[in-house]
Structures are given as C-alpha cells and as structure tokens.
Motif scaffolding. Structure first.
Motif, short mmCIF file in Angstrom:
data_model
loop_
_atom_site.label_atom_id
_atom_site.label_comp_id
_atom_site.label_asym_id
_atom_site.label_seq_id
_atom_site.Cartn_x
_atom_site.Cartn_y
_atom_site.Cartn_z
N UNK A 26 35.58 27.46 133.79
CA UNK A 26 35.68 28.86 134.27
C UNK A 26 37.07 29.54 133.75
N UNK A 27 37.35 30.64 133.83
CA UNK A 27 38.88 31.04 133.59
C UNK A 27 39.70 30.54 134.31
N UNK A 28 39.50 30.49 135.63
CA UNK A 28 40.77 29.43 136.34
C UNK A 28 41.13 28.09 135.68
N UNK A 29 39.89 27.63 135.11
CA UNK A 29 40.33 26.07 134.83
C UNK A 29 40.96 26.33 133.48
N UNK A 30 40.55 27.58 132.75
CA UNK A 30 41.31 27.77 131.24
C UNK A 30 42.57 28.07 131.59
N UNK A 31 42.96 28.61 132.94
CA UNK A 31 44.67 28.95 133.23
C UNK A 31 45.32 27.57 133.15
N UNK A 32 44.74 26.67 134.04
CA UNK A 32 45.14 25.30 134.25
C UNK A 32 45.34 24.70 133.09
N UNK A 33 44.39 24.47 132.28
CA UNK A 33 44.31 23.94 130.84
C UNK A 33 45.61 24.57 130.09
N UNK A 34 45.75 25.61 129.99
CA UNK A 34 46.72 26.29 129.30
C UNK A 34 48.05 26.01 129.75
N UNK A 35 48.49 26.01 131.13
CA UNK A 35 49.45 25.40 131.84
C UNK A 35 49.80 23.97 131.34
N UNK A 36 48.44 23.09 131.23
CA UNK A 36 48.95 21.77 130.80
C UNK A 36 49.40 21.56 129.34
N UNK A 37 48.73 22.46 128.63
CA UNK A 37 49.08 22.44 127.29
C UNK A 37 50.54 22.98 126.93
N UNK A 38 50.82 23.70 127.77
CA UNK A 38 52.35 24.12 127.57
C UNK A 38 53.16 22.95 127.81
N UNK A 39 52.99 22.28 128.91
CA UNK A 39 53.70 21.17 129.17
C UNK A 39 53.84 19.92 128.15
#
Length: 108
Positions: free
Chosen positions: A58-71
């Motif tokens: 989902x878009x929500x999950x993609x936002x979480x994954x994007x935050x993980x990628x940043x870290x």
C-alpha cells in the motif's frame, strides 16, 4: 453530482489499499525486492498477498519503507532502522492519545 458522502470510496484513494507489486514498489523506492523482503522479515511491514501469492504493498507501507531506506542509506543497520521506525510510530500514537486525553480533560 451526488454529495461526497454517498460516493463510493475509490480504493486508489485508500492509503491502505495494496495496489503495488513488489517490483513496482522497489522501483518507486529505488531499492531492490530483497530490501522489501527484509523489511517484512523484521516485521516492519507485512504486505498483503494476491490470490497468486504475490506481495502487494500500500502507499502507507511504501512511506514506511521509504523512511527505512533513508535510515539505511544514512548507515543505520536495517534491524535498527526497523526498530527506530516502530518506536517512532509508538511515540506518535502515545502523543496523539495524550493530546486527546488532555483535550478531553480541558473541556470537562
């Protein structure tokens, strides 16, 4: 045009609708499917499965994954990145509840 409240909800407007395949999600994030699988293994996100067993995000999950990628891109190990995001989410929820209780207390 009917009032907005009677319009059927468009599933693509729903942040939780699992619309993206693993390949598309990885492409959008600029990462690999293995990275998304690792996030699932660390229980940060749990994609839904299609009838054929394919992961859908989902878009929500993609936002979480994007935050993980940043870290991770900043040098944080993936396990720690997942834990940080989980704790951030818990803190945000606790602050929301605290504010809600404070607001109720002020109006009582």
């Amino acid at each position: 045009m009917p009032p907005r409240s009677t319009r059927p909800v468009d599933k693509f407007d729903d942040d939780d609708y699992a619309a993206y395949t693993m390949g598309r999600a990885a492409e959008m994030l600029g990462t690999t499917p293995a990275f998304l699988r690792a996030l699932g293994e660390h229980r940060l996100i749990t994609p839904l499965r299609s009838e054929g067993g394919h992961r859908r995000y989902s878009r929500y999950q993609l936002r979480i994954a994007a935050r993980a990628r940043e870290l991770v891109d900043a040098g944080t190990p993936i396990e720690a990145a997942c834990r940080i995001i989980i704790l951030e989410d818990q803190l945000e929820e606790a602050q929301r509840i605290n504010e809600e209780l404070r607001t109720r207390g002020a109006t009582s």
